[in-house]
Design an enzyme around this catalytic site. Structure first.
Site, PDB file in Angstrom:
ATOM      1  CG  LEU A 145      30.496  47.739  39.934  1.00 40.13           C
ATOM      2  CD1 LEU A 145      31.276  47.148  38.762  1.00 40.13           C
ATOM      3  CD2 LEU A 145      29.450  46.739  40.428  1.00 40.13           C
TER       4      LEU A 145
ATOM      5  NE  ARG B 151      45.728  49.531  41.645  1.00 44.27           N
ATOM      6  CZ  ARG B 151      45.072  49.624  40.482  1.00 44.27           C
ATOM      7  NH1 ARG B 151      45.678  50.111  39.411  1.00 44.27           N
ATOM      8  NH2 ARG B 151      43.809  49.244  40.393  1.00 44.27           N
TER       9      ARG B 151
ATOM     10  CE  LYS C 112      39.780  52.212  44.313  1.00 47.65           C
ATOM     11  NZ  LYS C 112      40.513  51.842  43.087  1.00 47.65           N
TER      12      LYS C 112
ATOM     13  N   GLY D 210      36.093  39.995  40.899  1.00 47.72           N
ATOM     14  CA  GLY D 210      36.104  40.822  39.696  1.00 47.72           C
ATOM     15  C   GLY D 210      34.860  41.684  39.557  1.00 47.72           C
TER      16      GLY D 210
ATOM     17  N   GLY E  36      41.237  49.991  30.554  1.00 51.64           N
ATOM     18  CA  GLY E  36      40.680  49.146  29.507  1.00 51.64           C
ATOM     19  C   GLY E  36      40.554  49.946  28.223  1.00 51.64           C
TER      20      GLY E  36
ATOM     21  CG  ASN F 282      35.510  50.661  30.513  1.00 51.47           C
ATOM     22  OD1 ASN F 282      34.514  51.365  30.655  1.00 51.47           O
ATOM     23  ND2 ASN F 282      35.714  49.530  31.185  1.00 51.47           N
TER      24      ASN F 282
ATOM     25  NE  ARG G 206      36.187  74.650  71.145  1.00 48.30           N
ATOM     26  CZ  ARG G 206      36.169  74.452  72.469  1.00 48.30           C
ATOM     27  NH1 ARG G 206      36.788  75.299  73.272  1.00 48.30           N
ATOM     28  NH2 ARG G 206      35.547  73.417  72.983  1.00 48.30           N
TER      29      ARG G 206
ATOM     30  CE1 TYR H 139      36.773  78.890  75.491  1.00 51.05           C
ATOM     31  CE2 TYR H 139      36.146  79.092  77.796  1.00 51.05           C
ATOM     32  CZ  TYR H 139      36.038  78.462  76.573  1.00 51.05           C
ATOM     33  OH  TYR H 139      35.171  77.406  76.426  1.00 51.05           O
TER      34      TYR H 139
ATOM     35  CG  ASN I 284      33.372  77.347  80.131  1.00 51.26           C
ATOM     36  OD1 ASN I 284      34.543  77.304  80.528  1.00 51.26           O
ATOM     37  ND2 ASN I 284      32.989  76.758  79.018  1.00 51.26           N
TER      38      ASN I 284
HETATM   39  C1  UD1 Z   1      38.250  48.996  35.548  1.00 52.53           C
HETATM   40  C2  UD1 Z   1      37.868  48.431  34.198  1.00 52.53           C
HETATM   41  C3  UD1 Z   1      38.677  49.135  33.125  1.00 52.53           C
HETATM   42  C4  UD1 Z   1      38.422  50.630  33.181  1.00 52.53           C
HETATM   43  C5  UD1 Z   1      38.714  51.158  34.587  1.00 52.53           C
HETATM   44  C6  UD1 Z   1      38.267  52.604  34.699  1.00 52.53           C
HETATM   45  C7  UD1 Z   1      37.294  46.108  34.648  1.00 52.53           C
HETATM   46  C8  UD1 Z   1      37.691  44.698  34.478  1.00 52.53           C
HETATM   47  N1  UD1 Z   1      38.133  47.015  34.172  1.00 52.53           N
HETATM   48  O1  UD1 Z   1      39.627  48.719  35.776  1.00 52.53           O
HETATM   49  O2  UD1 Z   1      38.314  48.665  31.845  1.00 52.53           O
HETATM   50  O3  UD1 Z   1      39.233  51.289  32.251  1.00 52.53           O
HETATM   51  O4  UD1 Z   1      37.986  50.407  35.579  1.00 52.53           O
HETATM   52  O5  UD1 Z   1      38.690  53.159  35.910  1.00 52.53           O
HETATM   53  O6  UD1 Z   1      36.223  46.368  35.163  1.00 52.53           O
HETATM   54  N2  UD1 Z   1      35.149  45.847  42.183  1.00 52.53           N
HETATM   55  C9  UD1 Z   1      34.276  45.144  42.961  1.00 52.53           C
HETATM   56  N3  UD1 Z   1      34.481  43.820  43.150  1.00 52.53           N
HETATM   57  C10 UD1 Z   1      35.512  43.158  42.582  1.00 52.53           C
HETATM   58  C11 UD1 Z   1      36.421  43.898  41.788  1.00 52.53           C
HETATM   59  C12 UD1 Z   1      36.202  45.229  41.586  1.00 52.53           C
HETATM   60  O7  UD1 Z   1      33.301  45.695  43.518  1.00 52.53           O
HETATM   61  O8  UD1 Z   1      35.616  41.961  42.793  1.00 52.53           O
HETATM   62  C13 UD1 Z   1      34.916  47.257  41.994  1.00 52.53           C
HETATM   63  C14 UD1 Z   1      36.027  48.126  42.539  1.00 52.53           C
HETATM   64  O9  UD1 Z   1      35.763  48.516  43.871  1.00 52.53           O
HETATM   65  C15 UD1 Z   1      36.046  49.322  41.598  1.00 52.53           C
HETATM   66  C16 UD1 Z   1      35.492  48.737  40.306  1.00 52.53           C
HETATM   67  O10 UD1 Z   1      34.879  47.514  40.607  1.00 52.53           O
HETATM   68  O11 UD1 Z   1      35.210  50.363  42.019  1.00 52.53           O
HETATM   69  C17 UD1 Z   1      36.591  48.527  39.265  1.00 52.53           C
HETATM   70  O12 UD1 Z   1      37.588  47.731  39.826  1.00 52.53           O
HETATM   71  P1  UD1 Z   1      39.126  48.121  39.716  1.00 52.53           P
HETATM   72  O13 UD1 Z   1      39.924  47.039  40.316  1.00 52.53           O
HETATM   73  O14 UD1 Z   1      39.343  49.484  40.210  1.00 52.53           O
HETATM   74  O15 UD1 Z   1      39.275  48.045  38.124  1.00 52.53           O
HETATM   75  P2  UD1 Z   1      40.364  48.773  37.223  1.00 52.53           P
HETATM   76  O16 UD1 Z   1      41.554  47.926  37.144  1.00 52.53           O
HETATM   77  O17 UD1 Z   1      40.520  50.156  37.645  1.00 52.53           O
HETATM   78 CA    CA Z   2      39.862  51.482  39.197  1.00 57.43          CA
END
Ligand code: UD1
Ligand code: CA
Length: 503
Positions: A22, A29, A36, A94, A156, A186, A349, A382, A402
């Site tokens: 994901l 941030r 990121k 999400g 989480g 988590n 180089r 050089y 050169n």
């Molecule tokens: C998430 C977990 C949290 C866990 C933490 C660990 C959820 C809801 N929460 O929180 O329980 O403790 O990771 O680091 O998952 N992403 C997408 N598409 C979206 C949203 C997010 O691809 O629409 C991807 C982000 O790029 C990221 C991952 O999902 O790699 C998690 O998203 P992020 O916003 O970082 O979740 P956290 O708040 O860190």
């Molecule tokens: Ca995260």
């Protein structure tokens, strides 16, 4: 001798059917124009580290969910994992929505699937393999990787039932004060049965503080279904640390570096100052090598046994063979042969190749240059687009000229050549075996073997010029004093021999 951990032992069939990363989130941030997951530490992007941790599972299918900065992420993916499938999540609704988009893209996938957040750069292959194995052994529908951490802020929380079984994952912003006090978190790494996950994803709501579809809700839904779910506690809580802003990136980089240096020291490398020594996970260092303070090894750099690197040296994509030394220098794509020496203060180089025992000394720049066995370029030169034979010596301040303003040309120097100091070698040009060039020469045509090339105007001294043209200056006074002394000495000699000289 490799700095990286060794991958899990290969098994006969892949441990999971698919890996889903994901990586569509904005990463707000980080406050960056770079997505990121493309930020780097230890020689790889965040995404690269996650893919490397999943690599030994040998999943036939790898899906990376992209969204924010997707063109950049897709281009990077094509470079580091050309076999992976990038799936676009148009709107970031999400982590649950992201997982659904991914699984929709690979409808034929069934069986165990690894899902992993793209921002977990410290995750190790051994940890992922242990999670997958725990999942398989328990026969669960879903297993979540967890860790006990000192500071669970922002993460989480894992809610367990009276029997110790995992019941739910609650995000901090939705947690009760009691849940917030939990320190098992988590990791954002899950392995689950594709059909079970699909079924739960079809039912997740947006009933939470952020109004997003949380992947974490899949777990609670499967518990409600009566499906077996589990939690696997990571052996090293560092493995699960995410990376949400630049401070966390710096801390993760430090932790990763500590791990790499630990492995190196255990394998017999001397790291004089671990605080100022940085080695990418993609580098290797042989036993009895010494890394002095301020050393940075990057990319594919490989340092041989007994070599000395540093202090204050950066090597990018270099090979340093056994027993060589590189001191206070900056080298890119250079190959430094056995027992060769470089520095202090030199810049090597790409295309530089030093043979056994060659020397590139102080304040020398080289590019596309082969320096033969035992040959020396000791000072202030050089060397560009050159081939230097064996046992040659290149005098101080020599320039391999050169570039004619349009094209680059090559210079060939034979074996045992002596190039005088401040020689300009105007390429294309060849200096034959055993030849010499006189200091200060501008060499524009080939020098036959064994010849001495002199290419400079003869010296002419204009006597008395300073006294006439610079009279009254300290130089003129010094010259006059020298003339008086010389005259007096001549007079003494003539008295001694009985002759008389008129001054
Ligand atoms: C998430 C977990 C949290 C866990 C933490 C660990 C959820 C809801 N929460 O929180 O329980 O403790 O990771 O680091 O998952 N992403 C997408 N598409 C979206 C949203 C997010 O691809 O629409 C991807 C982000 O790029 C990221 C991952 O999902 O790699 C998690 O998203 P992020 O916003 O970082 O979740 P956290 O708040 O860190
Ligand atoms: Ca995260």
């Amino acid at each position: 001798m490799i700095a990286q951990e060794s991958p899990a032992a290969p098994s006969t069939s892949p441990a999971v059917a698919a890996v889903v990363v994901l990586a569509a989130g904005q990463g707000t941030r980080m406050r960056s124009t770079t997505p990121k997951v493309l930020h780097t530490l230890g020689g790889r992007s965040l995404l690269g580290h996650v893919l490397a941790a999943a690599e030994p599972l040998r999943a036939g299918t790898t899906v990376v969910v992209v969204g924010a900065g997707r063109d950049q992420v897709e281009a990077h993916l094509a470079e580091i994992a050309p076999g992976a499938l990038a799936v676009v999540q148009e709107e970031q609704r999400g982590s649950g929505h992201a997982a659904a988009v991914a699984l929709d893209a690979v409808p034929d996938i069934e069986g165990p699937v690894l899902l992993v957040n793209g921002d977990a750069p410290l995750l190790r292959a051994t940890t992922v393999s242990a999670l997958v194995e725990a999942h398989r052994a328990a026969g669960s529908a879903l297993t979540v990787l967890t860790a006990e951490v000192d500071d669970p802020t922002g993460l989480g929380r894992i809610v367990r039932g009276a029997d110790g079984g995992v019941r739910a994952i609650v995000e901090e912003r939705d947690a009760t004060p009691e849940q917030r006090a939990l320190r098992e978190i988590n990791a954002g790494v899950y392995v689950g049965d594709a059909a079970s996950i699909r079924s739960a994803l079809g039912r997740i709501s947006t009933d939470n503080d952020q109004g997003e579809q949380y992947f974490t809700d899949v777990l609670g839904l499967l518990v409600a279904d009566g499906a077996p779910v589990g939690g696997h506690v990571a052996e090293d809580p560092d493995d699960v640390l995410g990376c949400n802003d630049r401070r966390e990136l710096a801390f993760r980089r430090r932790t990763l570096n500590d791990r790499v240096l630990d492995d190196l020291m255990r394998s017999g490398v001397t790291v004089v100052d671990p605080q100022t020594t940085w080695v990418d996970v993609t580098c290797s260092v042989g036993a009895d090598a010494v890394l002095e303070p301020g050393t940075q090894l990057q990319g594919t750099t490989a340092v041989g046994g007994g070599a000395v690197v540093g202090p204050d040296t950066t090597l990018v994509d270099c090979v340093v063979e056994d027993g060589a030394s590189v001191v206070r220098s900056h080298c890119l794509g250079a190959q430094i042969g056995p027992d060769a020496t470089v520095g202090p203060f030199s810049y090597l180089r790409p295309g530089t190749r030093l043979a056994r025992g060659a020397k590139v000394g102080a304040f020398v720049e080289t590019k596309n240059a082969e320096v033969g066995e035992g040959s020396k370029v000791p000072h202030l030169s050089y060397v560009g687009d050159a081939t230097i034979g064996r046992g040659a010596n290149i005098g101080a301040a020599t320039v391999f000229v050169n570039y004619d303003g349009v094209a680059k040309h090559r210079t060939t120097i034979g074996d045992q050549v002596r190039v005088g100091s401040d020689t300009m070698l105007v390429a294309p040009v060849t200096v034959g075996d055993g030849a010499y060039t006189a200091a200060g020469s501008v060499i524009t045509s080939d020098v036959p073997p064994g010849a001495m090339a002199v290419a400079r105007s003869p010296q002419r001294n204009v006597g008395g010029w300073v006294r006439r043209r610079r009279s009254g200056t300290p130089a003129a006074e010094a010259a006059e004093a020298a003339e008086r002394r010389a005259a007096a000495a001549a007079e003494d000699r003539s008295e001694a021999t009985g002759t008389h000289t008129d001054t």
